[in-house]
Design an enzyme around this catalytic site. Structure first.
Site, PDB file in Angstrom:
ATOM      1  N   ASP A 535       8.555  -1.176  17.748  1.00  0.00           N
ATOM      2  CA  ASP A 535       9.528  -0.407  18.520  1.00  0.00           C
ATOM      3  C   ASP A 535      10.740  -0.109  17.651  1.00  0.00           C
ATOM      4  OD1 ASP A 535      11.498  -2.675  18.820  1.00  0.00           O
ATOM      5  OD2 ASP A 535       9.781  -3.568  19.839  1.00  0.00           O
ATOM      6  N   GLU A 615     -16.534  -0.561  -7.462  1.00  0.00           N
ATOM      7  CA  GLU A 615     -15.502  -0.578  -6.414  1.00  0.00           C
ATOM      8  C   GLU A 615     -14.128  -0.896  -7.005  1.00  0.00           C
ATOM      9  OE1 GLU A 615     -17.820  -1.881  -2.331  1.00  0.00           O
ATOM     10  OE2 GLU A 615     -17.495  -3.417  -3.853  1.00  0.00           O
TER      11      GLU A 615
END
Ligand code: DGJ
Length: 733
Positions: A535, A615
């Site tokens: 928030d 990877e």
């Protein structure tokens, strides 16, 4: 532009670059709300007010023959209590004599340069010349209750902030049972409510429904803004889309219990009331005292939800986030949580760090489990000394080695909690929220410290000040892993227990404020079991917040999509984790995981040593890609290109540089198709006349072609493949 106060008519108009907001103090002193929407210049909109003799809507004393005047039907800036307005209201109180009435009447208006501040609460700030303040005073003549309505008018940002200060100017204590921050009474129009619900591991999912002739409430009673509801709501006209139509947002700058209530009235006006939740709230306001109700950020867009979101993104980035990190590239981090959970020692952490450094990572974050008796999630919180036996070295030795490798060091903490069985709990059982004669409920086996107590806040300040002052720590992850129960403070008398929830928040903000002032260079990442306190209140201290504990990229797309309606992508902590994913078991490509994580504050959270050489090479490339894209993320425009919750086979989003010189479009196939439809995308926000090269085919298009005709992409099948397409403006010839 700015604020106009016409003393003769009582008309006050707030102007931002593209919007106007008008109110009017009538002869009785009632402050009417007249308008919030696209700019109206110097117009006086009092003529639009609808008056009728509405049955069962009473008249204020002295106006018994003026039957078309009722507080029950007027649109108002802030409502009183018990005086004939039966809609959802701003105020509920008990005065010294037990009466529950407040009749708020205009007592003055002042225009002040700059932005007001709110004592003890986070609020928007002014970087210099951005804001003007309107201070409107309302007073109840009998109790002496004064309500100061504050309006911060941010012209360029098209944001109007609101807050309320309640002062007891009488001689007897007043019990405030409800003290909302703001009321927005919209006289006309059809509106739908968009709110953001969810749960742990699936936060902020948008839901849209027409307003009813009933009260619709979004709320949290959990002591945190919560995973379940977010203190942000949008009212949108029925056909408003991403790119067209009217909408306005209301976002609370508050991280605790809140309520956003909406009601379509009998006269078809729409009322929105936002503020601290009045459930479990009662505040004693003694004569001379003042209560500050948290800020609400209002913004309006006449051009769809996309623009509204961008207005919030810009405002939060520039006027809420105070950290020096708000504009700085954030270090790419490796967090050990999903690699080791609490099963680690220093050697294991150094191995992770070494591997990460080799791949280009810039910071190692040591997550939960480094302190006290913390071997699992049932113990240790509160005893914030390094567990040297577990680590096999001191914290300084651990950090020192990481720093020698050339990495920054970050650390996890959860200051607001205590585990039973710790030294802290044994020394101060009265510091937890727990009512006399009852054993408090636990969550994740832990108890909540009473942050409303100044001694608790001072203790935590000393502990974490020492930690940060005596170690080479560049980043803190501030976690909070349970919601509150048994909310009773041993520091408050019986009659003031209704203050405990809000005092907790004031204590938390005080602690966050002191530590961030003392250590401005420390990058603070908020967290509450992922996004349980995502928030604007927390963003005032933390420039980024861990968005969710669900790191599955296909879920994260939805979570980041929903979050993006109000909050800037740069503030969303987002990591590449292992495949199969630990929360869902789903397998996804490393490239897909990185594409999704690059739409936020990027990092890795897996055992890099388990990656194949191929990877690892890809990780090296991803980190370089992210670093090149970071300026777009921090300062660029963000567009949702698809509805991530709709039943489509792919989802896409776009970041565009402020000067429109480049953009990156990211796309993930979420439901690969047999006999597929085309994947067709229209881009947004490019310069229509400029020529751009698209990286996939190297074709050159005008911005207009990319935005109107779009791109048809290759058929993409398999396990959630992803694409990142660079759009670069060609140099003008
Ligand atoms: C919840 C957080 O969201 C996780 O990332 C991790 O830090 C754990 N807590 C640690 O307990």
């Amino acid at each position: 532009m700015g604020i106009r106060n016409d003393l003769e008519t009582g008309l006050i108009t707030l102007h931002t670059a593209h919007t106007s907001y008008q109110m009017w103090a009538d002869g009785l002193g009632v402050v009417h709300h007249l308008y919030y929407g696209p700019s109206i210049g110097e117009a006086d909109l009092r003529c639009l007010e609808f008056r009728s003799d509405c049955g069962f809507s009473p008249q204020p004393a002295g106006l018994d023959m003026q039957r078309d005047y009722s507080l029950d039907t007027l649109c108002q800036e802030y409502t009183g209590s018990g005086v004939g307005d039966y809609r959802i209201g701003c105020l509920r109180l008990a005065a010294g004599d037990g009466s529950r009435i407040a009749d708020l009447r205009f007592a003055g208006a002042e225009i002040l340069p700059g932005k007001y501040e709110l004592p003890g609460l986070p609020a928007a700030f002014d970087n210099g010349g951005e804001c003007e303040t309107l201070r409107l005073t309302l007073r109840d003549p009998v109790t002496g209750l004064t309500v100061i309505l504050l309006y911060g008018v941010y012209e360029a940002a098209d944001v109007i902030t609101r807050a309320a200060l309640l002062e007891n100017g009488g001689t007897a204590p007043i019990q405030l049972e409800k003290a909302a921050s703001a009321c927005l009474d919209i006289p006309f129009g059809e509106w739908e409510l968009i709110h953001f619900h969810g749960r742990h591991c699936m936060e902020r999912q948008p839901e849209r429904a027409p307003l009813l002739h009933a009260v619709q409430t979004i709320r949290s009673a959990r002591g945190a803004s919560s995973h379940q509801h977010n203190p942000f709501a949008i009212l949108a006209a029925p056909h408003t889309t991403e790119d067209a139509g009217e909408c306005l947002g209301a976002m609370l700058v508050y991280s605790g219990n809140f309520k956003i209530e909406c009601e379509l009235s009998q006269m078809h006006s729409t009322r929105l009331v936002a503020g601290i939740s009045d459930d479990d709230f009662c505040w004693t306001l003694n004569p001379g005292e003042r209560f500050a109700a948290p800020e609400v950020l209002f913004s309006y867009s006449a051009a769809g939800l996309g623009l509204l979101s961008r207005q919030y993104h810009h405002f939060l980035q520039h006027n809420i986030i105070r950290s020096v990190w708000r504009d700085r590239p954030r270090p790419v981090l490796i967090n050990n949580w999903e690699a080791t959970y609490m099963d680690f020692d220093a050697r294991r952490i150094w191995d992770i760090a070494r591997q990460a450094k080799e791949l280009g990572v810039e910071m190692l974050v040591l997550d939960d489990g480094w302190f006290g008796s913390r071997v699992d999630d049932r113990s240790g919180l509160g005893d914030w000394e390094c567990n040297e036996e577990k680590l096999g070295c001191t914290l300084d030795q651990l950090i020192g080695r990481v720093r020698e490798m050339g990495l920054l060091f970050g650390l996890w903490i959860e200051p607001e909690m205590v585990s039973p069985g710790t030294a802290l709990y044994a020394a101060h059982p009265e510091w937890v929220l727990a009512a006399p004669g009852r054993s408090p409920a636990t969550g994740r086996s832990q108890l909540v410290l009473d942050m409303g107590r100044p001694d608790v806040v001072e203790y935590l300040y000393q502990v974490f000040h020492r930690l940060l002052a005596s170690h080479d720590i560049s980043y803190i992850k501030w976690d909070m892993n349970r919601n509150m129960t048994d909310v009773f403070s041993h520091a408050l008398p019986a009659g003031r227990q209704g203050e405990a929830f809000h005092r907790y928040m004031l204590g938390l903000y005080d602690l966050l404020g002191r530590l961030t002032r003392d250590f401005p260079e420390v990058l603070l990442e908020g967290c509450a079991g992922g996004g349980g306190r995502f928030d604007a209140g927390m963003l005032a201290y933390c420039p980024q917040i861990w968005c969710s504990d669900d790191t599955d990229p296909i879920h994260r797309i939805k979570i980041q999509y929903g979050t993006s309606f109000g909050y800037p992508p740069a503030a969303m902590g987002s990591h590449v984790s292992a495949s199969p994913n630990h929360q869902t078991g789903r397998s996804t490509l490393l490239s897909t995981r990185a594409t999704v994580a690059m739409a936020g504050a990027f990092g890795y959270e897996l055992d890099l040593q388990k990656l194949t050489d191929e990877e690892k090479d890809l990780v090296r490339v991803q980190i370089q890609q992210y670093k090149a894209l970071q300026p777009l993320l921090l300062e660029g425009r963000y567009d949702r290109l698809t509805d991530a919750l709709a039943d489509t086979c792919f989802t896409a989003w776009q970041f565009t540089a402020p000067d429109k010189s480049r953009a990156v479009v990211s796309l993930v196939v979420i439901d690969p198709q047999a006999n597929p439809w085309p994947i067709h995308l229209r881009l947004k926000g490019l310069d229509p006349a400029a020529r751009y090269r698209e990286s996939l085919t190297q074709h050159i298009y005008t911005g207009a072609a990319l935005c109107h005709a779009g791109l048809t992409l290759p058929i993409m099948q398999g396990d959630y493949p992803a694409l990142q397409i660079m759009i670069e403006r060609m140099d003008t010839e």
